[in-house]
Design a protein around this motif. Structure first.
Motif, mmCIF file in Angstrom:
data_model
loop_
_atom_site.group_PDB
_atom_site.id
_atom_site.type_symbol
_atom_site.label_atom_id
_atom_site.label_comp_id
_atom_site.label_asym_id
_atom_site.label_seq_id
_atom_site.Cartn_x
_atom_site.Cartn_y
_atom_site.Cartn_z
ATOM 1 N N ALA A 306 0.826 -1.206 0.000
ATOM 2 C CA ALA A 306 0.000 0.000 0.000
ATOM 3 C C ALA A 306 0.857 1.252 0.000
ATOM 4 C CB ALA A 306 -0.938 -0.006 1.206
ATOM 5 N N ALA A 307 1.964 1.222 0.747
ATOM 6 C CA ALA A 307 2.862 2.380 0.771
ATOM 7 C C ALA A 307 3.454 2.640 -0.607
ATOM 8 C CB ALA A 307 3.976 2.155 1.789
ATOM 9 N N ILE A 308 3.800 1.577 -1.338
ATOM 10 C CA ILE A 308 4.303 1.730 -2.706
ATOM 11 C C ILE A 308 3.229 2.349 -3.599
ATOM 12 C CG2 ILE A 308 5.027 0.439 -4.759
ATOM 13 C CD1 ILE A 308 6.382 -1.558 -2.798
ATOM 14 N N ALA A 309 2.002 1.850 -3.474
ATOM 15 C CA ALA A 309 0.898 2.407 -4.261
ATOM 16 C C ALA A 309 0.667 3.871 -3.921
ATOM 17 C CB ALA A 309 -0.376 1.598 -4.021
ATOM 18 N N ALA A 310 0.839 4.222 -2.649
ATOM 19 C CA ALA A 310 0.640 5.611 -2.226
ATOM 20 C C ALA A 310 1.682 6.534 -2.859
ATOM 21 C CB ALA A 310 0.690 5.714 -0.707
ATOM 22 N N VAL A 311 2.920 6.081 -2.964
ATOM 23 C CA VAL A 311 3.961 6.906 -3.596
ATOM 24 C C VAL A 311 3.579 7.203 -5.044
ATOM 25 C CG1 VAL A 311 6.385 7.007 -4.300
ATOM 26 C CG2 VAL A 311 5.769 6.032 -2.078
ATOM 27 N N HIS A 312 3.088 6.192 -5.745
ATOM 28 C CA HIS A 312 2.627 6.407 -7.124
ATOM 29 C C HIS A 312 1.473 7.404 -7.172
ATOM 30 C CE1 HIS A 312 5.016 3.567 -9.435
ATOM 31 N NE2 HIS A 312 4.778 2.603 -8.539
ATOM 32 N N ASP A 313 0.488 7.192 -6.300
ATOM 33 C CA ASP A 313 -0.741 7.989 -6.365
ATOM 34 C C ASP A 313 -0.527 9.440 -5.950
ATOM 35 O OD1 ASP A 313 -1.868 5.641 -7.122
ATOM 36 O OD2 ASP A 313 -3.433 5.607 -5.581
ATOM 37 N N GLU A 314 0.438 9.676 -5.075
ATOM 38 C CA GLU A 314 0.657 11.044 -4.596
ATOM 39 C C GLU A 314 1.571 11.848 -5.513
ATOM 40 O OE1 GLU A 314 1.795 10.004 -0.437
ATOM 41 O OE2 GLU A 314 0.097 11.290 0.088
ATOM 42 N N ALA A 315 2.188 11.213 -6.495
ATOM 43 C CA ALA A 315 3.037 11.935 -7.447
ATOM 44 C C ALA A 315 2.169 12.730 -8.416
ATOM 45 C CB ALA A 315 3.916 10.958 -8.218
ATOM 46 N N ALA A 316 2.529 13.983 -8.654
ATOM 47 C CA ALA A 316 1.744 14.831 -9.550
ATOM 48 C C ALA A 316 1.802 14.347 -10.991
ATOM 49 C CB ALA A 316 2.241 16.275 -9.466
ATOM 50 N N SER A 317 2.899 13.688 -11.356
ATOM 51 C CA SER A 317 3.065 13.148 -12.700
ATOM 52 C C SER A 317 3.988 11.946 -12.627
ATOM 53 C CB SER A 317 3.662 14.207 -13.641
ATOM 54 O OG SER A 317 4.998 14.521 -13.249
ATOM 55 N N ASP A 318 4.089 11.224 -13.732
ATOM 56 C CA ASP A 318 4.984 10.077 -13.742
ATOM 57 C C ASP A 318 6.426 10.508 -13.486
ATOM 58 O OD1 ASP A 318 5.520 7.193 -14.363
ATOM 59 O OD2 ASP A 318 6.697 8.108 -15.976
ATOM 60 N N ALA A 319 6.815 11.657 -14.033
ATOM 61 C CA ALA A 319 8.183 12.146 -13.856
ATOM 62 C C ALA A 319 8.479 12.508 -12.410
ATOM 63 C CB ALA A 319 8.424 13.353 -14.761
ATOM 64 N N ASP A 320 7.431 12.832 -11.645
ATOM 65 C CA ASP A 320 7.622 13.226 -10.245
ATOM 66 C C ASP A 320 7.629 12.037 -9.282
ATOM 67 O OD1 ASP A 320 7.713 15.946 -10.846
ATOM 68 O OD2 ASP A 320 5.522 16.113 -10.811
ATOM 69 N N THR A 321 7.459 10.830 -9.797
ATOM 70 C CA THR A 321 7.414 9.648 -8.931
ATOM 71 C C THR A 321 8.743 9.462 -8.216
ATOM 72 O OG1 THR A 321 5.856 8.584 -10.449
ATOM 73 C CG2 THR A 321 6.997 7.164 -8.860
ATOM 74 N N ASP A 322 8.682 9.243 -6.921
ATOM 75 C CA ASP A 322 9.884 9.044 -6.115
ATOM 76 C C ASP A 322 10.292 7.569 -6.172
ATOM 77 O OD1 ASP A 322 11.905 8.946 -4.247
ATOM 78 O OD2 ASP A 322 10.852 10.143 -2.743
ATOM 79 N N TRP A 323 11.027 7.217 -7.227
ATOM 80 C CA TRP A 323 11.408 5.825 -7.434
ATOM 81 C C TRP A 323 12.414 5.348 -6.394
ATOM 82 C CZ3 TRP A 323 8.931 2.283 -10.012
ATOM 83 C CH2 TRP A 323 8.049 2.663 -11.031
ATOM 84 N N ALA A 324 13.210 6.252 -5.863
ATOM 85 C CA ALA A 324 14.157 5.848 -4.821
ATOM 86 C C ALA A 324 13.404 5.356 -3.585
ATOM 87 C CB ALA A 324 15.075 7.015 -4.473
ATOM 88 N N GLU A 325 12.332 6.039 -3.228
ATOM 89 C CA GLU A 325 11.526 5.594 -2.082
ATOM 90 C C GLU A 325 10.855 4.261 -2.386
ATOM 91 O OE1 GLU A 325 7.869 7.075 0.848
ATOM 92 O OE2 GLU A 325 8.606 8.404 -0.755
ATOM 93 N N ILE A 326 10.347 4.110 -3.614
ATOM 94 C CA ILE A 326 9.719 2.850 -4.002
ATOM 95 C C ILE A 326 10.728 1.711 -3.931
ATOM 96 C CG2 ILE A 326 8.723 1.598 -5.971
ATOM 97 C CD1 ILE A 326 7.311 4.190 -6.760
ATOM 98 N N LEU A 327 11.954 1.958 -4.402
ATOM 99 C CA LEU A 327 12.996 0.935 -4.347
ATOM 100 C C LEU A 327 13.295 0.539 -2.902
ATOM 101 C CD1 LEU A 327 15.071 -0.829 -5.758
ATOM 102 C CD2 LEU A 327 16.642 1.125 -5.754
ATOM 103 N N ALA A 328 13.346 1.515 -2.021
ATOM 104 C CA ALA A 328 13.610 1.223 -0.614
ATOM 105 C C ALA A 328 12.475 0.399 -0.010
ATOM 106 C CB ALA A 328 13.799 2.524 0.157
ATOM 107 N N LEU A 329 11.249 0.714 -0.371
ATOM 108 C CA LEU A 329 10.110 -0.044 0.139
ATOM 109 C C LEU A 329 10.127 -1.476 -0.382
ATOM 110 C CD1 LEU A 329 7.351 2.716 -0.193
ATOM 111 C CD2 LEU A 329 8.157 1.693 1.947
ATOM 112 N N TYR A 330 10.499 -1.652 -1.652
ATOM 113 C CA TYR A 330 10.592 -3.004 -2.210
ATOM 114 C C TYR A 330 11.679 -3.812 -1.504
ATOM 115 C CZ TYR A 330 7.301 -3.236 -6.102
ATOM 116 O OH TYR A 330 6.155 -3.322 -6.853
ATOM 117 N N ALA A 331 12.763 -3.164 -1.141
ATOM 118 C CA ALA A 331 13.837 -3.871 -0.442
ATOM 119 C C ALA A 331 13.336 -4.435 0.879
ATOM 120 C CB ALA A 331 15.013 -2.932 -0.219
ATOM 121 N N VAL A 332 12.521 -3.669 1.591
ATOM 122 C CA VAL A 332 11.948 -4.153 2.853
ATOM 123 C C VAL A 332 10.919 -5.245 2.572
ATOM 124 C CG1 VAL A 332 10.682 -3.502 4.933
ATOM 125 C CG2 VAL A 332 12.339 -1.909 3.925
#
Length: 424
Positions: A306-332
């Motif tokens: 859900a946290a990964i989905a939230a990072v996607h949904d809260e980004a204003a655009s695809d370019a604004d997606t915080d992929w570093a945070e998503i990567l960290a969440l996937y690692a956990v």
């Protein structure tokens, strides 16, 4: 009587089936026999309603017809004479009256009790999930088989065995507590049963959000039913972080539904979606749920998803997606659930942060995983990464291979269009 087109009746029957089954199991206590009776009632409705019109109380009609079928069957089986006498005492064959509101548990409660019955401790985890998908989710045996990547005949046998075990166990119908202890433990097998319940709901939602086969990308009725049932579980267990996490994940994912297809039904990938069409109310609710769960409950896989989905949904655009945070969440997440689907998502995040070549090396390891090898999603991700890396010929071949593996027409057309665009 109201006359409605057959598709509307079919949708209604799909929604009512688990409620009717729950009502019969509560009254008669025979899961297997009750399911047969419900199926007969559904067939009768499918034949009669288009011709005679939909009854004003469809659920009551189905319960009445199914009850008559069931009591007839009980009367004809001497070995079940005791059950027949009990059923006849509870519900006379020709004097069925729909109970007034408040006299019995609402339909939603019966459906939730049915959900937990299907996850009885006598069943293996695989059988619990399959039976619940069939009885509560309304999926066909073929759809369940595709979700588990097993032959349809194997899944049919698994479901039949599960129903026989439920009958032999004489499992009581109802929630594992009396409704007065919300949020408390559901019994000695609480964790295992709840994990299976959540997994089932997750599979139902996934089938609704991206259908495994057919002309339509989505089956909104299944996704909505999964969300409804998860809300019911959350109402019973408001302090369980994984229940809240799953509900948040569904809301945050389903929030994109309107933007996922063009008017002609063709697929729109996440990066190209019109985010103004996303459901902001669902996003707000989902973010609040997962944020609360992460701060006060033990960490779990559904919360991380859900946290990964939230990072996607809260980004204003695809370019604004915080992929570093998503990567960290996937690692956990992979430390908790090192499954092939999680590893596939992790590879995409690696590509967005560190480049496609490193991610392609990760995919090579997944080729040996029989749970994912030969699945169209692995080939689709490989094609995307190859395209990112500039290997157009290999990307085109991978897109074409992925298109040949999927049974979903919108996904196939999308993958074919990607291959054709690279060839231009």
């Amino acid at each position: 009587m109201k006359t409605e087109p057959t598709p509307a009746n079919e949708d209604l029957l799909r929604r009512l089936a688990p409620q009717v089954l729950g009502a019969l199991v509560r009254r008669y206590g025979s899961f297997d026999t009750a399911e047969d009776a419900v199926q007969e009632a559904l067939l009768a409705a499918a034949r009669q309603w288009p011709r005679e019109g939909r009854p004003d109380n469809p659920r009551g009609w189905l319960i009445r017809v199914a009850s008559r079928r069931l009591t007839d069957q009980l009367r004809s089986e001497d070995a079940r004479r005791r059950r027949e006498e009990t059923a006849a005492a509870l519900t006379p064959r020709d004097a069925f009256v729909e109970p007034p509101p408040g006299e019995r548990a609402p339909a939603e409660d019966d459906t939730l009790a049915l959900l937990f019955l299907c996850c009885h401790a006598e069943l293996s985890p695989e059988a619990r999930i399959a039976l619940t998908l069939r009885a509560v989710g309304g999926l066909t045996t073929a759809e369940i088989a595709r979700a588990f990547l097993v032959p349809e005949a194997t899944m049919g046998q698994r479901i039949s065995r599960a129903k026989r075990r439920i009958r032999a166990a004489e499992a009581p119908f109802g929630l594992p507590h009396d409704g007065q202890d919300r949020g408390r433990d559901l019994g000695p097998d609480h964790a295992e049963r709840l994990a299976d319940v959540l997994h089932v709901l997750y599979l139902i939602f996934n089938e609704g959000y991206t259908a495994t086969s057919g002309r339509d990308l989505q089956r909104a009725d299944l996704a909505a039913e999964a969300i409804r049932l998860t809300r019911a579980v959350h109402a019973q267990l408001p302090d369980d972080g994984e229940v809240a996490g799953l509900l948040a994940l569904m809301l945050l994912t389903d929030a994109r539904r309107a933007a996922r297809t063009e008017p002609d039904g063709s697929l729109v990938p996440l990066a190209e979606q019109d985010r103004s069409r996303w459901n902001r109310a669902a996003i707000t609710e989902g973010v609040a749920l997962v944020s609360d769960a992460l701060t006060r409950t033990p960490l779990g896989p559904y919360q991380l998803r859900a946290a990964i989905a939230a990072v996607h949904d809260e980004a204003a655009s695809d370019a604004d997606t915080d992929w570093a945070e998503i990567l960290a969440l996937y690692a956990v997440l992979m430390r908790l659930v090192p499954g092939p689907v999680e590893r596939l998502g992790h590879a995409v995040a690696v590509a967005m942060v560190h480049g496609p070549r490193q991610a392609l090396d990760l995919l090579a390891a997944l080729d040996a995983d029989e749970r994912l090898a030969g699945h169209h999603r692995l080939e689709a991700v490989r094609a995307h990464l190859l395209e990112m890396a500039g290997d157009r010929a290999a990307a085109r071949a991978a897109y074409a291979k992925a298109a040949g593996l999927t049974l979903s027409l919108p996904e196939r057309r999308y993958l074919q269009s990607r291959a054709a665009r690279i060839a231009e």
